[in-house]
Design an enzyme around this catalytic site. Structure first.
Site, mmCIF file in Angstrom:
data_model
loop_
_atom_site.group_PDB
_atom_site.id
_atom_site.type_symbol
_atom_site.label_atom_id
_atom_site.label_comp_id
_atom_site.label_asym_id
_atom_site.label_seq_id
_atom_site.Cartn_x
_atom_site.Cartn_y
_atom_site.Cartn_z
ATOM 1 N N ALA A 15 -34.944 -8.486 39.844
ATOM 2 C CA ALA A 15 -35.071 -7.033 39.930
ATOM 3 C C ALA A 15 -35.012 -6.384 38.542
ATOM 4 O O ALA A 15 -35.864 -5.559 38.177
ATOM 5 C CB ALA A 15 -33.955 -6.490 40.819
ATOM 6 N N GLY A 17 -35.261 -7.755 35.445
ATOM 7 C CA GLY A 17 -36.304 -8.185 34.522
ATOM 8 C C GLY A 17 -37.615 -7.451 34.797
ATOM 9 O O GLY A 17 -38.292 -6.983 33.867
ATOM 10 N N ALA A 141 -32.158 -1.034 38.770
ATOM 11 C CA ALA A 141 -33.513 -1.551 38.555
ATOM 12 C C ALA A 141 -34.555 -0.672 39.249
ATOM 13 O O ALA A 141 -35.606 -0.363 38.674
ATOM 14 C CB ALA A 141 -33.596 -2.985 39.061
ATOM 15 N N LYS A 192 -16.884 -3.353 34.532
ATOM 16 C CA LYS A 192 -17.179 -2.326 35.554
ATOM 17 C C LYS A 192 -17.607 -2.951 36.870
ATOM 18 O O LYS A 192 -17.392 -2.386 37.949
ATOM 19 C CB LYS A 192 -18.189 -1.301 35.036
ATOM 20 C CG LYS A 192 -19.607 -1.814 34.774
ATOM 21 C CD LYS A 192 -20.517 -1.733 35.982
ATOM 22 C CE LYS A 192 -21.819 -2.478 35.749
ATOM 23 N NZ LYS A 192 -22.639 -2.600 36.951
ATOM 24 N N ARG A 256 -24.763 -3.499 44.145
ATOM 25 C CA ARG A 256 -24.445 -4.704 44.931
ATOM 26 C C ARG A 256 -22.960 -5.017 44.862
ATOM 27 O O ARG A 256 -22.390 -5.553 45.807
ATOM 28 C CB ARG A 256 -25.288 -5.884 44.415
ATOM 29 C CG ARG A 256 -26.779 -5.651 44.602
ATOM 30 C CD ARG A 256 -27.616 -6.542 43.733
ATOM 31 N NE ARG A 256 -27.411 -6.281 42.304
ATOM 32 C CZ ARG A 256 -28.127 -6.837 41.345
ATOM 33 N NH1 ARG A 256 -29.079 -7.696 41.646
ATOM 34 N NH2 ARG A 256 -27.905 -6.551 40.079
ATOM 35 N N GLU A 278 -22.259 -9.606 40.437
ATOM 36 C CA GLU A 278 -21.715 -10.247 39.234
ATOM 37 C C GLU A 278 -20.193 -10.135 39.149
ATOM 38 O O GLU A 278 -19.523 -11.014 38.622
ATOM 39 C CB GLU A 278 -22.334 -9.633 37.975
ATOM 40 C CG GLU A 278 -23.799 -9.981 37.734
ATOM 41 C CD GLU A 278 -23.967 -11.374 37.120
ATOM 42 O OE1 GLU A 278 -23.166 -12.275 37.427
ATOM 43 O OE2 GLU A 278 -24.917 -11.557 36.338
HETATM 44 N N1 LIG Z 1 -30.492 -5.040 39.285
HETATM 45 C C1 LIG Z 1 -30.022 -4.070 38.509
HETATM 46 O O1 LIG Z 1 -30.090 -2.888 38.864
HETATM 47 C C2 LIG Z 1 -29.380 -4.401 37.203
HETATM 48 C C3 LIG Z 1 -28.985 -5.684 36.882
HETATM 49 N N2 LIG Z 1 -28.373 -5.932 35.690
HETATM 50 C C4 LIG Z 1 -27.914 -7.266 35.341
HETATM 51 O O2 LIG Z 1 -29.039 -8.113 35.112
HETATM 52 C C5 LIG Z 1 -28.694 -9.465 35.441
HETATM 53 C C6 LIG Z 1 -29.767 -10.016 36.388
HETATM 54 O O3 LIG Z 1 -29.700 -9.233 37.569
HETATM 55 P P1 LIG Z 1 -30.911 -9.009 38.556
HETATM 56 O O4 LIG Z 1 -32.213 -9.091 37.876
HETATM 57 O O5 LIG Z 1 -30.596 -7.789 39.305
HETATM 58 O O6 LIG Z 1 -30.715 -10.283 39.496
HETATM 59 P P2 LIG Z 1 -31.760 -10.839 40.567
HETATM 60 O O7 LIG Z 1 -30.950 -11.640 41.514
HETATM 61 O O8 LIG Z 1 -32.601 -9.731 41.067
HETATM 62 O O9 LIG Z 1 -32.713 -11.795 39.698
HETATM 63 C C7 LIG Z 1 -32.221 -12.862 38.932
HETATM 64 C C8 LIG Z 1 -33.430 -13.652 38.426
HETATM 65 O O10 LIG Z 1 -32.964 -14.635 37.506
HETATM 66 C C9 LIG Z 1 -33.644 -15.851 37.804
HETATM 67 N N3 LIG Z 1 -32.836 -16.958 37.315
HETATM 68 C C10 LIG Z 1 -31.610 -17.350 37.726
HETATM 69 N N4 LIG Z 1 -31.210 -18.414 37.015
HETATM 70 C C11 LIG Z 1 -32.198 -18.701 36.136
HETATM 71 C C12 LIG Z 1 -32.378 -19.682 35.123
HETATM 72 N N5 LIG Z 1 -31.447 -20.593 34.857
HETATM 73 N N6 LIG Z 1 -33.531 -19.679 34.416
HETATM 74 C C13 LIG Z 1 -34.485 -18.769 34.665
HETATM 75 N N7 LIG Z 1 -34.378 -17.807 35.602
HETATM 76 C C14 LIG Z 1 -33.237 -17.776 36.323
HETATM 77 C C15 LIG Z 1 -33.798 -15.827 39.318
HETATM 78 O O11 LIG Z 1 -34.813 -16.737 39.727
HETATM 79 C C16 LIG Z 1 -34.187 -14.373 39.539
HETATM 80 O O12 LIG Z 1 -35.561 -14.192 39.352
HETATM 81 C C17 LIG Z 1 -27.289 -9.434 36.051
HETATM 82 O O13 LIG Z 1 -26.344 -9.811 35.087
HETATM 83 C C18 LIG Z 1 -27.111 -7.963 36.429
HETATM 84 O O14 LIG Z 1 -25.755 -7.557 36.390
HETATM 85 C C19 LIG Z 1 -28.183 -4.955 34.774
HETATM 86 C C20 LIG Z 1 -28.580 -3.675 35.033
HETATM 87 C C21 LIG Z 1 -29.211 -3.295 36.260
HETATM 88 O O1 LIG Z 2 -25.491 -2.762 36.668
HETATM 89 C C1 LIG Z 2 -26.018 -2.067 37.501
HETATM 90 C C2 LIG Z 2 -26.274 -0.627 37.290
HETATM 91 O O2 LIG Z 2 -26.035 -0.230 35.989
HETATM 92 C C3 LIG Z 2 -26.385 -2.642 38.804
HETATM 93 O O3 LIG Z 2 -25.254 -2.705 39.566
HETATM 94 P P1 LIG Z 2 -25.085 -3.845 40.668
HETATM 95 O O4 LIG Z 2 -25.243 -5.165 39.953
HETATM 96 O O5 LIG Z 2 -23.703 -3.631 41.209
HETATM 97 O O6 LIG Z 2 -26.148 -3.618 41.698
#
Ligand SMILES: NC(=O)C1=CN([C@@H]2O[C@H](COP(=O)(O)OP(=O)(O)OC[C@H]3O[C@@H](n4cnc5c(N)ncnc54)[C@H](O)[C@@H]3O)[C@@H](O)[C@H]2O)C=CC1
Ligand SMILES: O=C(CO)COP(=O)(O)O
Length: 329
Positions: A15, A17, A141, A192, A256, A278
């Site tokens: 999400a 990325g 995201a 957080k 989440r 996380e």
């Molecule tokens: N979703 C959001 O709104 C936000 C997320 N984040 C942070 O970004 C980070 C990622 O979160 P999301 O994208 O939301 O998670 P997600 O669960 O939506 O996606 C994670 C992605 O990472 C990939 N992945 C996992 N292990 C891997 C590896 N070893 N090599 C390559 N790809 C791998 C998965 O296949 C998946 O595509 C987390 O630390 C989260 O806290 C930060 C700000 C906002």
């Molecule tokens: O970090 C985030 C918003 O800044 C996303 O929060 P969650 O990982 O709890 O969905």
């Protein structure tokens, strides 16, 4: 003037990325969005959508999904957007494909279990020839992908690097503030998430809006104590990546982490499967690091005790409310 960072790699096609790829494309950059799953990438190329992670949001023009890590070799900077606990493995796997000296920006929010390292420390170990930086702040995201206004912090120790990255990625809808307080930014994002689980429990137990506000304020006191003990600047902790993100994630089930707390508070049940929370992965290492430094974090410790099955939700709430009254500061 240094040449602009024109070609941006985004490594991790979940999400966040995908949302960051859209933001960088909107800022006028050429974007390579690398994911490890060939089939998911092929679907994204065909539909111009990341249906499993961001359904209904179109990939911006200028985003090129690929499963070939070699495509990152020509990038002027790479954002690493995988979960915190996967960051070491992903950085180590991608590192041989990056040109030496490529800025590598972690966008994960957590602390590595087992090593107790913050995210840029993990990058420094896993890919020493890259130039580490971190992007963090209040930003869902789905909001960023849709182009809604957001503001986050981009930090790097190397003089000028954070400014250059902020200039490359920022636009009127995605505002980046630059900083050299890397430690402050990584602590805010990690802590957080744990506190947001507590906020969700307060919501799930229907303890009221007053309790929810108290939780945020006392949670911030914990985050700030931890940050000071580990070398963060107070101003950073009170900024977008600390207090700003704490307020966002403690306020809505869109988070989440909050949603996990909500479900624990409502049913006393366990983790809803499938979604990345996380805070559940960081709670134990955060609390252990705090204890080792003599930093009091009763809310984070209560979350950890619930997640570990040592306390039920009522015991956790009871323990916090039974604490002796004391001076606020
Ligand atoms: N979703 C959001 O709104 C936000 C997320 N984040 C942070 O970004 C980070 C990622 O979160 P999301 O994208 O939301 O998670 P997600 O669960 O939506 O996606 C994670 C992605 O990472 C990939 N992945 C996992 N292990 C891997 C590896 N070893 N090599 C390559 N790809 C791998 C998965 O296949 C998946 O595509 C987390 O630390 C989260 O806290 C930060 C700000 C906002
Ligand atoms: O970090 C985030 C918003 O800044 C996303 O929060 P969650 O990982 O709890 O969905």
């Amino acid at each position: 003037m240094p040449p602009p960072l024109q070609r941006i790699g985004v490594a991790g096609a979940g999400a966040w990325g995908t949302a960051l790829a859209n933001a960088a494309a909107r800022a006028g950059r050429e974007v390579v969005l690398w994911g490890r799953d060939d089939r998911a990438i092929a679907a994204m190329r065909a539909t111009r959508e990341n249906r499993p992670y961001l359904p209904g949001v179109a990939l911006a023009d200028g985003v090129e999904p690929t499963a070939d890590a070699e495509a990152l070799a020509a990038c002027d900077a790479v954002l690493l957007v995988v979960p915190a606990q996967a960051s070491r493995a992903a950085a180590a796997e991608l590192c041989p494909h990056l040109a030496p000296g490529t800025p590598l920006v972690t966008c994960a929010k957590g602390i590595e279990r087992g090593t107790s390292l913050f995210m840029t420390q993990v990058l420094a170990e896993a890919c020493p020839q890259a130039r580490p930086a971190i992007l963090s702040g209040p930003s869902f995201a789905v909001d960023v992908a849709a182009g809604l206004p957001t503001a986050v912090t981009l930090a790097a120790r190397e003089p000028g690097l954070a400014e250059a990255l902020a200039a490359a990625l920022g636009s009127s809808s995605f505002r980046l503030y630059h900083s050299d307080d890397v430690r402050g930014v990584e602590i805010g994002g990690a802590a957080k998430n744990v506190l947001a689980i507590a906020a969700g429990i307060v919501g799930g137990r229907a303890l009221g809006a007053s309790a929810a506000a108290a939780l945020i304020a006392r949670g911030f006191a914990e985050l700030a104590r931890f940050g000071r003990a580990f070398g963060a600047r107070p101003e950073t902790l009170a900024g977008l990546s600390g207090l700003g993100d704490l307020i966002l994630t403690c306020s809505t089930a869109q988070s989440r982490n909050y949603a996990l707390g909500l479900s624990l508070g409502r049913e006393g049940g366990l983790h809803p499967a499938g979604k990345l929370a996380e805070g559940a992965l960081t709670a134990r290492v955060l609390v252990a690091m705090a204890q080792a430094q003599g930093v009091e974090m009763p809310i984070a410790a209560a979350v950890e005790a619930v997640l570990a099955g040592h306390w039920n939700v009522d015991q956790a709430i009871g323990s916090l409310l039974a604490r002796p009254q004391k001076a606020e500061l």
